[in-house]
Design an enzyme around this catalytic site. Structure first.
Site, mmCIF file in Angstrom:
data_model
loop_
_atom_site.group_PDB
_atom_site.id
_atom_site.type_symbol
_atom_site.label_atom_id
_atom_site.label_comp_id
_atom_site.label_asym_id
_atom_site.label_seq_id
_atom_site.Cartn_x
_atom_site.Cartn_y
_atom_site.Cartn_z
ATOM 1 N N LYS A 252 0.883 -1.180 0.000
ATOM 2 C CA LYS A 252 0.000 0.000 0.000
ATOM 3 C C LYS A 252 0.913 1.220 0.000
ATOM 4 O O LYS A 252 1.433 1.621 1.034
ATOM 5 C CB LYS A 252 -0.922 0.006 1.213
ATOM 6 C CG LYS A 252 -1.953 1.132 1.148
ATOM 7 C CD LYS A 252 -2.928 1.040 2.310
ATOM 8 C CE LYS A 252 -4.128 1.939 2.115
ATOM 9 N NZ LYS A 252 -3.817 3.337 1.948
ATOM 10 N N ARG A 257 -3.157 8.734 -5.399
ATOM 11 C CA ARG A 257 -3.859 7.877 -6.354
ATOM 12 C C ARG A 257 -3.769 8.512 -7.734
ATOM 13 O O ARG A 257 -3.991 9.713 -7.889
ATOM 14 C CB ARG A 257 -5.327 7.752 -5.921
ATOM 15 C CG ARG A 257 -6.158 6.769 -6.741
ATOM 16 C CD ARG A 257 -5.867 5.365 -6.283
ATOM 17 N NE ARG A 257 -6.690 4.363 -6.937
ATOM 18 C CZ ARG A 257 -7.670 3.690 -6.325
ATOM 19 N NH1 ARG A 257 -7.966 3.933 -5.073
ATOM 20 N NH2 ARG A 257 -8.335 2.754 -6.965
ATOM 21 N N PHE A 343 -1.347 -0.756 -10.222
ATOM 22 C CA PHE A 343 -1.952 -1.957 -9.635
ATOM 23 C C PHE A 343 -3.225 -2.404 -10.327
ATOM 24 O O PHE A 343 -3.783 -3.423 -9.972
ATOM 25 C CB PHE A 343 -2.169 -1.805 -8.126
ATOM 26 C CG PHE A 343 -2.890 -0.548 -7.689
ATOM 27 C CD1 PHE A 343 -4.252 -0.428 -7.862
ATOM 28 C CD2 PHE A 343 -2.187 0.472 -7.081
ATOM 29 C CE1 PHE A 343 -4.918 0.711 -7.443
ATOM 30 C CE2 PHE A 343 -2.839 1.633 -6.655
ATOM 31 C CZ PHE A 343 -4.219 1.746 -6.842
ATOM 32 N N LYS A 426 -7.571 -3.262 3.387
ATOM 33 C CA LYS A 426 -6.265 -2.666 3.695
ATOM 34 C C LYS A 426 -5.853 -3.003 5.123
ATOM 35 O O LYS A 426 -6.691 -3.198 6.005
ATOM 36 C CB LYS A 426 -6.299 -1.161 3.495
ATOM 37 C CG LYS A 426 -7.242 -0.426 4.405
ATOM 38 C CD LYS A 426 -7.196 1.073 4.138
ATOM 39 C CE LYS A 426 -8.374 1.748 4.813
ATOM 40 N NZ LYS A 426 -8.421 3.173 4.597
HETATM 41 P P1 ATP Z 1 -6.181 5.706 3.131
HETATM 42 O O1 ATP Z 1 -6.047 6.906 4.004
HETATM 43 O O2 ATP Z 1 -6.002 4.433 3.868
HETATM 44 O O3 ATP Z 1 -5.354 5.784 1.894
HETATM 45 P P2 ATP Z 1 -8.467 6.023 1.432
HETATM 46 O O4 ATP Z 1 -9.858 6.231 1.865
HETATM 47 O O5 ATP Z 1 -7.793 7.095 0.670
HETATM 48 O O6 ATP Z 1 -7.671 5.684 2.745
HETATM 49 P P3 ATP Z 1 -8.611 3.276 0.944
HETATM 50 O O7 ATP Z 1 -9.623 2.637 0.133
HETATM 51 O O8 ATP Z 1 -8.828 3.177 2.377
HETATM 52 O O9 ATP Z 1 -8.427 4.776 0.507
HETATM 53 O O10 ATP Z 1 -7.211 2.687 0.597
HETATM 54 C C1 ATP Z 1 -6.881 2.570 -0.731
HETATM 55 C C2 ATP Z 1 -5.937 3.676 -1.129
HETATM 56 O O11 ATP Z 1 -4.621 3.220 -0.993
HETATM 57 C C3 ATP Z 1 -6.126 3.957 -2.590
HETATM 58 O O12 ATP Z 1 -6.967 5.064 -2.775
HETATM 59 C C4 ATP Z 1 -4.748 4.241 -3.111
HETATM 60 O O13 ATP Z 1 -4.542 5.628 -3.159
HETATM 61 C C5 ATP Z 1 -3.828 3.657 -2.072
HETATM 62 N N1 ATP Z 1 -3.059 2.497 -2.555
HETATM 63 C C6 ATP Z 1 -1.717 2.370 -2.462
HETATM 64 N N2 ATP Z 1 -1.309 1.199 -2.940
HETATM 65 C C7 ATP Z 1 -2.405 0.539 -3.381
HETATM 66 C C8 ATP Z 1 -2.605 -0.730 -3.982
HETATM 67 N N3 ATP Z 1 -1.602 -1.576 -4.224
HETATM 68 N N4 ATP Z 1 -3.888 -1.073 -4.293
HETATM 69 C C9 ATP Z 1 -4.909 -0.238 -4.043
HETATM 70 N N5 ATP Z 1 -4.770 0.977 -3.466
HETATM 71 C C10 ATP Z 1 -3.538 1.374 -3.136
#
Ligand code: ATP
Length: 584
Positions: A252, A257, A343, A426
């Site tokens: 992660k 993103r 990814f 996650k």
């Molecule tokens: P967080 O603060 O944990 O990033 P979030 O609400 O932005 O929370 P989540 O769905 O909780 O998003 O976690 C996925 C996020 O992690 C994605 O939006 C992406 O930006 C990031 N990410 C990093 N590596 C990966 C991966 N290998 N696969 C998917 N998402 C990833």
């Protein structure tokens, strides 16, 4: 039928007064029923927008200018209007008051329809160049002079981008479903929007009852797809169980993103929130064309700044500073390269891949490019073994990530646009904790520099002393915190400590380009101590087959010339700090 803007304002007024979702939906649905081919404009106005986010259209007028215009159409001084703004906190309300009190209305107030107001506001946003401010102000002033106080309120609010109706996209979709009597699953309409997040387009399709077009909505290059998100669980065994005993685990990355679109000619990059951010990533755009040889695609990934010398990933905050390509790091202007860890793939050569299972999408992704310094695949492990997954997690942390994302490898794993679901889970580690104190680490080895650091060392292999074993153990690679002057003087400074091979009192898994007898001590700060399978500090004492390492280490600029090698920080100290961290 033409919907009048004043009718819209009456409804907006009622919507503003309620927080009940059902009531909001039915107020909006009643309005939508009255609409005609202006339904798209109506829903954009309800969103407080003039276009979908990804078009980047803003009315572009600062409150200061609107205050000037309001002063111009009234006998009020700008200062007085500013005071009213300070009192109400809403320029819309101020415009309403100004309009009600003093504007000389034409004999017959115009009956603006939605299309007229929408088109006027949109034209304001498209005026550029010399004299554009005056032209914008003229259109706004004309609208205010000819509209009712309530209309002035909402025109002004839309102009400042602060409509504040409290209506979410989901509510607007529910209103469309109700107004145009969609009889299928609501999820299908939501999915159509998530794949093509343009509320105006969706409203027109709904109004015209083009059900089939809604059902078959697929992504389209240059239109951002709402991103898929992950659920969370706090233990790896639980995640494995939830995933049915086997899953893919990906690093992660802690960056931004990044959704990359290519239509055969243009490249566009969109953020997590579907905003276009292409301009911020010129090197990624440049490198795309030499990396990928395709007709079209939509790729999903995370962009992270990194140190090309050490491969070390930097925290996300540095990327957000990346505007105009230059930013300040350690007090000097330095450009930080970016790498996109891909990814997922959503679209390839004219076809949507959303319904393809995750494993197949990943294989497709792997087959369409060769990794290079700007584009890499997200590191991944497919496993059913808790111990192996734990190691992978530890490695992700020591490699600068915030944890891992488990991804289901079952057959039914489409890319669910805009959804947060259990297909992705996650597991992350809060890295905000700081060590609090610096450590004095001894130089054990060095890695040759490349690029700007050619001729110098790119990174040093640093260690601590294990008193019980009487050996030096590695604890991090250090490449940050050096001025150019210090960096280029290091080879000379270290030359007297050089060793042909690894000194026998050094325990290391890594193989640097040059070994040193443990002698030179540097002061180092770091974000935290993490478990790492590639460092030997306290190896296997906290976790089997893993040691401890410093995360985000940085040289403070202080050489501890007053210390000999053995006087550096001790393994036991690092273990103590780690245990304290865990207790926190
Ligand atoms: P967080 O603060 O944990 O990033 P979030 O609400 O932005 O929370 P989540 O769905 O909780 O998003 O976690 C996925 C996020 O992690 C994605 O939006 C992406 O930006 C990031 N990410 C990093 N590596 C990966 C991966 N290998 N696969 C998917 N998402 C990833």
């Amino acid at each position: 039928m033409r919907v009048l803007f004043r009718e819209v304002c009456d409804v907006f007024e009622k919507m503003e007064a309620t927080s009940k979702r059902l009531e909001l939906t039915s107020l909006l649905a009643d309005l939508l029923i009255k609409s005609d081919d202006d339904v798209d404009k109506l829903v954009f106005l309800a969103q407080g927008k003039l276009a979908p986010d990804y078009e980047g259209i803003e009315t572009g007028m600062a409150e200061k200018l609107l205050i000037k215009a309001l002063s111009g159409v009234s006998s009020l001084e700008e200062k007085e209007i500013q005071k009213s703004l300070a009192r109400t906190g809403d320029l819309g309300t101020v415009a309403q008051e100004v309009a009600a009190a003093i504007i000389q209305k034409p004999l017959e107030a115009k009956q603006f329809d939605v299309s007229y107001v929408f088109t006027s506001l949109k034209s304001i946003s498209s005026i550029t160049g010399q004299g554009s401010i005056n032209k914008k102000l003229a259109i706004y002033t004309n609208l205010i002079i000819s509209s009712t106080p309530l209309e002035s309120k909402y025109i002004t609010r839309i102009m400042t981008g602060k409509l504040r109706l409290g209506v979410s996209d989901a509510t607007i979709i529910a209103a469309l479903i109700s107004a145009f009597k969609w009889e299928g699953e609501p999820g299908i309409v939501e999915n159509a929007y998530n794949c093509h997040p343009n509320m105006g387009r969706l409203a027109l399709l709904m109004k015209e009852k083009k059900w089939q077009s809604i059902i078959v909505t697929v992504p389209e290059p240059m239109v951002p797809v709402k991103v898929m998100l992950a659920e969370r669980l706090t233990s790896l065994p639980l995640i494995l169980e939830k995933m049915g005993g086997r899953a893919a685990f990906e690093y992660k990355y802690d960056g931004l993103r990044t959704q990359i679109h290519y239509d055969g000619e243009k490249i566009k990059i969109f953020s997590r929130g579907s905003e276009e951010t292409t301009e911020n990533f010129p090197d990624i755009v440049r490198s795309f064309k030499t990396t990928f040889h395709l007709k079209s695609c939509i790729l999903d990934g995370e962009t992270v700044p990194y140190n090309p010398e050490t491969g070390e990933l930097y925290p996300f905050q540095i990327v957000s500073r990346r505007r105009g390509r230059k930013y300040d790091l350690e007090g000097k202007t330095e450009e930080i390269p970016l790498v996109v860890f891909l990814f997922d793939i959503l679209y390839l050569d004219g076809k949507s891949l959303l319904n393809m299972p995750y494993q197949e999408r990943r294989e497709k992704l792997e087959s369409i490019f060769k990794e290079n310094e700007n584009f890499k695949l997200a590191s991944r492990l497919v496993s059913s073994e808790n111990a192996e997954i734990q190691q992978f997690f530890d490695k992700s942390i020591s490699d600068g990530c915030e944890g891992i994302v488990a991804k289901s490898v079952s057959e039914n794993t489409p890319y669910r646009a805009g959804a947060r679901g259990w297909q992705w889970i996650k597991f992350k580690r809060d890295y905000q904790r700081s060590l609090g104190d610096s450590l004095d680490l001894v130089v054990l080895g060095a890695f040759s520099g490349h690029g700007r650091r050619k001729g110098a060392y790119g990174a040093l292999l640093m260690g601590v002393f294990n008193q019980e074993k009487d050996t030096f153990e590695t604890v991090c690679k250090l490449g940050t915190g050096f001025s150019d002057e210090v960096l280029f003087a290091l080879p000379n400074r270290l030359s007297t400590f050089r060793s042909e091979s690894k000194p026998n009192n050094v325990e290391s898994i890594m193989e640097p380009d040059v070994w040193f007898y443990p002698s030179l001590v540097l002061e180092v700060v770091a974000a935290e101590i993490t478990v790492s399978p590639i460092h030997t500090c306290a190896f296997s004492s906290i976790e089997k087959d893993s040691g401890l390492s410093l995360r985000f280490p940085r040289f403070t600029g202080i050489f501890r010339d007053d210390k000999k090698g053995e006087d550096c920080s001790k393994t036991a100290e690092v273990v103590g700090i780690y245990n304290n961290q865990v207790k926190k």
